[in-house]
Design a protein around this motif. Structure first.
Motif, short mmCIF file in Angstrom:
data_model
loop_
_atom_site.label_atom_id
_atom_site.label_comp_id
_atom_site.label_asym_id
_atom_site.label_seq_id
_atom_site.Cartn_x
_atom_site.Cartn_y
_atom_site.Cartn_z
N VAL A 11 40.88 46.78 28.70
CA VAL A 11 40.33 47.40 27.49
C VAL A 11 39.11 46.61 27.03
O VAL A 11 38.06 47.17 26.71
N GLN A 12 39.26 45.31 27.00
CA GLN A 12 38.18 44.43 26.56
C GLN A 12 36.98 44.56 27.49
O GLN A 12 35.82 44.60 27.04
N ALA A 13 37.22 44.63 28.80
CA ALA A 13 36.13 44.75 29.77
C ALA A 13 35.37 46.07 29.60
O ALA A 13 34.18 46.15 29.93
N ALA A 14 36.04 47.09 29.05
CA ALA A 14 35.39 48.37 28.80
C ALA A 14 34.62 48.39 27.48
O ALA A 14 34.03 49.43 27.12
N GLY A 15 34.62 47.27 26.76
CA GLY A 15 33.87 47.19 25.50
C GLY A 15 34.56 47.84 24.33
O GLY A 15 33.91 48.17 23.33
N ILE A 16 35.86 48.03 24.40
CA ILE A 16 36.61 48.68 23.33
C ILE A 16 37.32 47.61 22.51
O ILE A 16 38.06 46.79 23.07
N PRO A 17 37.13 47.56 21.19
CA PRO A 17 37.82 46.57 20.36
C PRO A 17 39.34 46.69 20.51
O PRO A 17 39.89 47.80 20.55
N CYS A 18 40.02 45.55 20.57
CA CYS A 18 41.47 45.59 20.79
C CYS A 18 42.14 44.38 20.16
O CYS A 18 41.53 43.32 19.97
N ILE A 19 43.42 44.55 19.87
CA ILE A 19 44.28 43.50 19.34
C ILE A 19 45.59 43.56 20.09
O ILE A 19 46.12 44.64 20.38
N GLY A 20 46.16 42.41 20.41
CA GLY A 20 47.49 42.34 21.00
C GLY A 20 48.48 41.76 20.02
O GLY A 20 48.14 40.86 19.24
N ILE A 21 49.68 42.29 20.04
CA ILE A 21 50.78 41.75 19.23
C ILE A 21 51.81 41.22 20.21
O ILE A 21 52.31 41.97 21.06
N GLU A 22 52.11 39.93 20.14
CA GLU A 22 53.00 39.29 21.12
C GLU A 22 53.72 38.12 20.45
O GLU A 22 53.09 37.14 20.05
N PRO A 23 55.05 38.19 20.32
CA PRO A 23 55.77 37.14 19.59
C PRO A 23 56.06 35.87 20.38
O PRO A 23 56.41 34.85 19.79
N THR A 24 55.95 35.90 21.71
CA THR A 24 56.32 34.72 22.50
C THR A 24 55.09 33.83 22.70
O THR A 24 54.06 34.28 23.21
N ALA A 25 55.22 32.57 22.31
CA ALA A 25 54.07 31.65 22.28
C ALA A 25 53.48 31.44 23.67
O ALA A 25 52.26 31.33 23.83
N SER A 26 54.34 31.37 24.69
CA SER A 26 53.86 31.07 26.04
C SER A 26 52.92 32.15 26.55
O SER A 26 51.83 31.86 27.07
N THR A 27 53.32 33.41 26.42
CA THR A 27 52.48 34.50 26.92
C THR A 27 51.30 34.76 25.99
O THR A 27 50.21 35.12 26.46
N ALA A 28 51.50 34.57 24.68
CA ALA A 28 50.39 34.75 23.74
C ALA A 28 49.27 33.77 24.06
O ALA A 28 48.07 34.11 24.00
N ALA A 29 49.63 32.53 24.41
CA ALA A 29 48.61 31.53 24.76
C ALA A 29 47.83 31.96 26.00
O ALA A 29 46.61 31.77 26.07
N ALA A 30 48.53 32.53 26.97
CA ALA A 30 47.85 32.99 28.18
C ALA A 30 46.88 34.13 27.87
O ALA A 30 45.79 34.21 28.44
N ALA A 31 47.27 35.02 26.94
CA ALA A 31 46.37 36.11 26.55
C ALA A 31 45.14 35.57 25.82
O ALA A 31 44.01 36.03 26.05
N ARG A 32 45.37 34.60 24.93
CA ARG A 32 44.22 34.02 24.21
C ARG A 32 43.26 33.33 25.18
O ARG A 32 42.05 33.33 24.97
#
Length: 408
Positions: A115-136
């Motif tokens: 989504v981000q690569a297509a230039g579309i604004p996006c937000i992720g909601i993710e409660p687990t710290a380990s995977t959230a860090a990988a997304a950031r």
């Protein structure tokens, strides 16, 4: 226990897998010296709304922890699935740089990267710290919370309403399914669309996929049950697709009732198929328990025969479904020597319950076992391609579900 959607009393049993620890609670060396918590793993059926659900013993905070070990990006086929989805949604709903995509359970950014690569604004909601860090680390904006109505209203007040909400393989993971679905309805723009993917209960029964039962899956979903839940919480399903992922899944498309998308004939067709299969009557729900016991016995016979012949059996894929299979079958390290997995966060740890060690794929390739048991059977083509070298020493691949198969 009462139904988590309609609050009717639950009386119809579906599956009893005795007890098991949480399937993603992998053990490090220090925790091997400590006891594990095992919970009953029983599934019941609501005969009012036909929602299949686990008995409640563990809260979501104890299951989806800060060191959660499931990272979506380690499956190349799942990444391809996500990329195809993003391109399809851009084309179908005209998403562009003025749109906003919100993904619930964004995991490690496996989907939002496209989504981000297509230039579309996006937000992720993710409660687990380990995977959230990988997304950031991919540059994706992540809100590290569990989703529900309260968070939805907070985002609306911040003018973060969504043109598209993505919820892949999370609807089954929420204990308060009404709050979750109502949150989606609140967060959508008036003309917005939500898509939810989840394993299809019909395919679970048909394919004898009892290993998809574990504590993190609070619900086991049919379109019939999901339509009731969505309607009660302010959403209308206007389309549905059958997918091959996870042994057979559904992708439902939902909107607010006044949003304007026309209902497709796929919805009525699939509801009729579920009724014909028997999902609106008790009898079919009594078939999976004996099938699961038959699978367990066949796998044990195979492993005991290998042990008697002195042939090592290794496993591949430290997946939650594999932990259900191993723990229900009572399999330990004397019958399965180790399990290889690509995820470095799982390597050098041990499976919950069975305590079988987790190693790298390179370890398996160096060890050259004659038998490789594929625990994520739904990814067998992908895994066999990854382990093509194993053919050179004559290794044979085995899956246990829907029955014991030795793959050519």
């Amino acid at each position: 226990m009462k139904c988590r959607h309609c609050h009717s009393e639950l009386r119809l049993p579906f599956l009893d897998l005795a007890t098991a620890p949480p399937s993603n609670a992998y053990l490090d060396h220090a925790r091997l010296a400590q006891p594990e918590i095992w919970y009953p793993l029983r599934l019941l059926v609501c005969e009012t709304c036909w929602l299949v659900q686990t008995e409640d013993y563990a809260g979501r905070e104890s299951l989806f922890t800060e060191d959660y070990a499931y990272f979506s990006s380690f499956s190349t086929s799942w990444l391809q699935h996500a990329e195809r989805y993003v391109q399809a949604m851009i084309g179908r709903f005209g998403l562009n740089e003025r749109s906003r995509v919100v993904e619930i359970a964004a995991n490690d950014g496996y989907l939002l990267q496209y989504v981000q690569a297509a230039g579309i604004p996006c937000i992720g909601i993710e409660p687990t710290a380990s995977t959230a860090a990988a997304a950031r680390a991919r540059g994706i904006d992540i809100i590290e919370q569990f989703f529900g109505v309260a968070l939805a209203w907070q985002l609306v007040e911040q003018e973060q309403s969504a043109d598209l909400i993505v919820a892949n393989n999370v609807l089954a993971h929420v204990p308060d399914i009404n709050d979750f679905v109502a949150g989606i309805a609140h967060l959508l723009k008036p003309s917005g669309v939500a898509t939810c993917e989840f394993p299809h209960l019909l395919r679970m029964i048909e394919g004898r996929q009892f290993d998809t039962a574990y504590h993190e899956h609070y619900s086991y979903l049919s379109l019939s049950a999901v339509q009731r839940i969505f309607t009660a919480n302010g959403l209308e399903i206007f389309d549905v697709e059958e997918l091959g992922t996870h042994g057979g899944s559904l992708r439902v498309f939902a909107q607010r009732p006044d949003a304007g998308q026309s209902q497709q004939e796929t919805v009525a067709r699939l509801l009729a198929m579920e009724k014909q299969f028997g999902l609106l009557a008790p009898d079919v729900y009594r078939t999976l328990q004996p099938a699961s016991e038959s699978i367990k016995l066949a796998l044990l016979r195979f492993l005991l025969d290998c042990r008697q012949r002195g042939e090592t059996v290794a496993a591949y894929g430290a997946a939650a479904k594999g932990n259900t299979l191993l723990n229900f079958s009572g399999i330990r390290g004397d019958l399965v020597a180790y399990v290889a997995d690509r995820n470095p966060d799982k390597q050098n740890k041990f499976l919950p319950g069975s305590r079988i060690p987790i190693v790298s794929p390179e370890h398996l390739l160096a060890d050259r076992p004659p038998w490789i048991l594929l625990l994520p059977w739904n990814l067998h083509d992908e895994i066999i391609a990854q382990l093509a070298e194993a053919r050179q020493w004559g290794a044979r691949f085995v899956t246990a579900i829907p029955e014991l198969w030795v793959l050519a």
